[in-house]
Design a protein around this motif. Sequence first.
Motif, PDB file in Angstrom:
ATOM      1  N   PHE A 421      -2.030 -10.113   1.822  1.00 47.54           N
ATOM      2  CA  PHE A 421      -1.075  -9.005   1.858  1.00 47.54           C
ATOM      3  C   PHE A 421      -1.447  -7.888   0.882  1.00 47.54           C
ATOM      4  O   PHE A 421      -0.816  -6.838   0.893  1.00 47.54           O
ATOM      5  CB  PHE A 421       0.364  -9.479   1.595  1.00 47.54           C
ATOM      6  N   PRO A 426       0.759  -5.219   6.822  1.00 46.79           N
ATOM      7  CA  PRO A 426       1.867  -6.192   6.820  1.00 46.79           C
ATOM      8  C   PRO A 426       2.512  -6.301   8.192  1.00 46.79           C
ATOM      9  O   PRO A 426       2.247  -5.505   9.095  1.00 46.79           O
ATOM     10  CB  PRO A 426       2.843  -5.582   5.810  1.00 46.79           C
ATOM     11  N   ARG A 449       2.267  -2.550  -5.794  1.00 45.10           N
ATOM     12  CA  ARG A 449       1.817  -2.331  -4.415  1.00 45.10           C
ATOM     13  C   ARG A 449       2.423  -3.372  -3.475  1.00 45.10           C
ATOM     14  O   ARG A 449       2.814  -3.046  -2.344  1.00 45.10           O
ATOM     15  CB  ARG A 449       0.289  -2.382  -4.359  1.00 45.10           C
ATOM     16  N   GLU A 452       6.050  -2.465  -2.751  1.00 45.71           N
ATOM     17  CA  GLU A 452       6.125  -1.374  -1.780  1.00 45.71           C
ATOM     18  C   GLU A 452       5.775  -1.868  -0.376  1.00 45.71           C
ATOM     19  O   GLU A 452       6.394  -1.450   0.616  1.00 45.71           O
ATOM     20  CB  GLU A 452       5.182  -0.252  -2.210  1.00 45.71           C
ATOM     21  N   THR A 453       4.780  -2.760  -0.279  1.00 44.36           N
ATOM     22  CA  THR A 453       4.395  -3.300   1.025  1.00 44.36           C
ATOM     23  C   THR A 453       5.540  -4.073   1.664  1.00 44.36           C
ATOM     24  O   THR A 453       5.847  -3.898   2.847  1.00 44.36           O
ATOM     25  CB  THR A 453       3.168  -4.224   0.863  1.00 44.36           C
ATOM     26  N   TYR A 499       3.515   4.215   2.166  1.00 44.72           N
ATOM     27  CA  TYR A 499       2.972   2.862   2.313  1.00 44.72           C
ATOM     28  C   TYR A 499       1.597   2.791   1.683  1.00 44.72           C
ATOM     29  O   TYR A 499       0.731   3.627   1.976  1.00 44.72           O
ATOM     30  CB  TYR A 499       2.888   2.472   3.784  1.00 44.72           C
ATOM     31  N   PRO A 502      -4.378  -0.219   2.212  1.00 46.14           N
ATOM     32  CA  PRO A 502      -5.224  -1.257   1.608  1.00 46.14           C
ATOM     33  C   PRO A 502      -6.493  -0.667   1.029  1.00 46.14           C
ATOM     34  O   PRO A 502      -7.030   0.317   1.535  1.00 46.14           O
ATOM     35  CB  PRO A 502      -5.527  -2.190   2.795  1.00 46.14           C
TER      36      PRO A 502
END
Length: 911
Positions: A421, A426, A449, A452-453, A499, A502
């Motif tokens: 993750f 997600p 992070r 937030e994810t 968002y 990654p």
Amino acid sequence: MAKSRSKMKSDSLDQDIEASKPKKEEFLIVGLGASAGGIQAFQQFFQQVPQDSGIAYVVILHLSPDHESRLAQVLQTISKIPINQVHEKVEVKPDHVYVVPPNQHLTIEGDYIQVSPNVQVEERRAPVDIFFRTLADEHGPRSIAVILSGTGANGSMGIKRIKEKGGVSFVQNPREAEFNEMPRNAIATGLVDEVLNVADIPARIISYQNSLKTVEIAEEAEKRPQDHQQSLREIFTEIRARSGHDFSNYKRPTLLRRIERRINLHNLPDLPSYVSYIHQNPEEVTALLKDLLISVTNFFRDRKAFEIIEGEVLPAVLKGKTASNQLRIWIAGCATGEEAYSFAILCAEKTAGIIDAPKVQIFATDIDETAIGQAREGLFSINDLADVSPERLRRFFIREGEEFRIRREVRETIMFANHNFLKDPPFSHLDLVSCRNVMIYLNHVAQERVAETFHFALNPGGFLFLGNSESVDGATDLYATYNRENHIFQARQATPRTYPIPESVPHFYIDKPQFAAAEQEQQNKVLERISYGDLHLQLLEEYAPPSLIVNEEYDIVHLSERAGRYLQIGGGEATQNLLKLIRPELRLELRSALYQASQRQSAVEGRGLKVNIDHQTETLNIHVRPVLRTGDTAKGFILVLFEPSTNKDDGKEILLTSDEPVARHLEEELIRLKTQLRSSNEQHEFQQEELKASNEELQAMNEELRSAAEELETSKEELQSINEELRTVNQELKVKIEETTLTSNNLQNLINSTDIGTIFLDRSFRVALFTPSARNMFNLIPADYGRPLSDITNKLDYPDLMHDAETVLQKLITLEHEVRTKEGKVFLMRLVPYRTTEDRINGVVITFVDITERKHAEEQLQSNMSELQRFNNVMVSRESKMIELKKEINELCVRLGEPAKYPLDFENGQN
């Protein structure tokens, strides 16, 4: 302030990790678990324990509650240190042994051992696991687990907790153990540090204790020697090359402590030596990776928290859902699946009584592929299920030999996947996310992070379930606290942050044409089409008092355009905290108002406050309005209004301006507009040339798209045809799957019901399948599939079994032998070739039929026949002697002239 508080929490966790390292002056506590055959193993162990090891030992012998234990007296005869059977609360001291009494279990609290009677089922069935868990929770890296001879899987779950908390585990060699089920089940967890003979374990523990604190890796990179820095780079490079896992987002102190533990375990002098050891022993990378990942969990971990989930959270997310909706849950970091199955069981119970219940979809993910594979199996030992109630065990699990498998209807609600993750996209539209005891290992940036994810993935009002040492203090603008004690949070309906993309996704930057700021603003105003709601907000912004919104930590999350005049940015580290940004004249009153509003949950006002802005003194009224509605996800946010105080007696004058300043102002405005127009014309001409070139490119692309559309139309027809074929094949496969399932169920029932012990071997004589009855001859467990039969201990008094198997495979003949076990039982052993439907030989089938009773009957019959024959011989000899005597008497009578006294008629058979 939220960020600083989160940083403080992260630093405190690092300090806890540092403080939890076993210091050289602290003594280790060794928990020893065993059951059948354990007394002899304990004797061998304590014969090797010196008088001054400086280590405390706690012995847990799992025996029948009716068995009177004399273990303390037996061990005292051979031990060099005192042996004490625990009957009351006692302090743990080094160089002492503490033994559990019968029908009771031990736990440890601080430096004291508690003894309690066995009341619950799990206390009677898993006393070793219970002690190991409390030992790990209380003493962490100071705890050592030792598993010796015994039956069942007692101790396996406790070893997982010991490893999770940084402890060490040793297991007796199964080949040496009198009963090897406990050692083999412990080894099957993949978390055992070393497998040794009993006599070698004490010296290994003392060696580990002596190596503690001899190696210490500095946490700050600048304090490390160059060779240490290079060694760490090599270690992490090796891990990434072997597994693909990047640990750059993990807390550096945690990683270094795990590496130090591996160095101490192998008695190596320094970090470069460990790198050399890894190069010489590639399997050490896997062991280190397991230490870093720690895929450990159990069913319904933290029972109180799960009671809140069951009684409050699940009813809240199920409210209003029907059969057309889904209940979507994400278990991030699911390890071996126990937590995912716990949620599936709760959902099954909650939806059982609902007529139009929603479909339950649980996503369970982890980066450990081995753990995910184990989770997919859904197969658990009785000790793994120690926290599952008997009623749930009967309802949701099916017994398979000595283990239990989750029922298919529960298993089908869960999708297990390998997923990171921190990097992978997600899931979305989730009602609940559970990520427990994972974030604690991540650094501060990664924690933010992840928060937030999860907020991006959750529906507004969805729930986030964290571990006991985890929080969302750095993201209180995204989450409201639902239950702080059990670490359950609720996603706010606030606009989420961007968002987090990654790290593995590349960033592309496209240069945009730069317009003058004033021109761009004018164009936006002309082109922008706003809704009535936006118009309302704009008008409020213009005519309402300046305002701003802060979260529970008083961090500013939004402010109106004119509120900035009451803020003042000072030197030092940048912050969003209102109390640090507000002008000094207002700080004291505002702090008091915010505190009262938070504590009393009511509106608070501060009147008549003086503030000096641009050398002018203004009088303000500050209004503090917290969100008070119960159940509102915005609860916790606070609105602060800065209302200028109106004074009717201030005697303000109206200033009139002359025509000349107005004309000069208009002339300057005209010059500015001409300059903007000239700039706009130049930009327009430049863009027109670019548009011409773009138009030509678009025409060419249009032609290509037409051609591609025609090809897609053809492909679409082909795909439709293929789709029809796939539907037909899919239907056939469904029928075959149903037939296969029925056959599999029949075969499973046949295997479970037959009394004939059967073992299927492949051409390499590895175990492919066995029936439960085969365990009467061989010490088999489900983990033995694929292992050579010669590696598995047996009870047969017959050394030529493997030779017979080779003969059958070579000559394709059937062999039968009567074999005896060490317990005196007799079996008819039959070896036949394994033939496939294509008449190919793929191995050997060995069957064992218990003929013990028949053999005893044959031996009894043989004994009776021998006795009868002996009796018959005696009777015949006696009759012959009587006839001879009667003949002699008759002859004597004849000599004396008398008639024969005994008539003998042999032809008529009469005497």
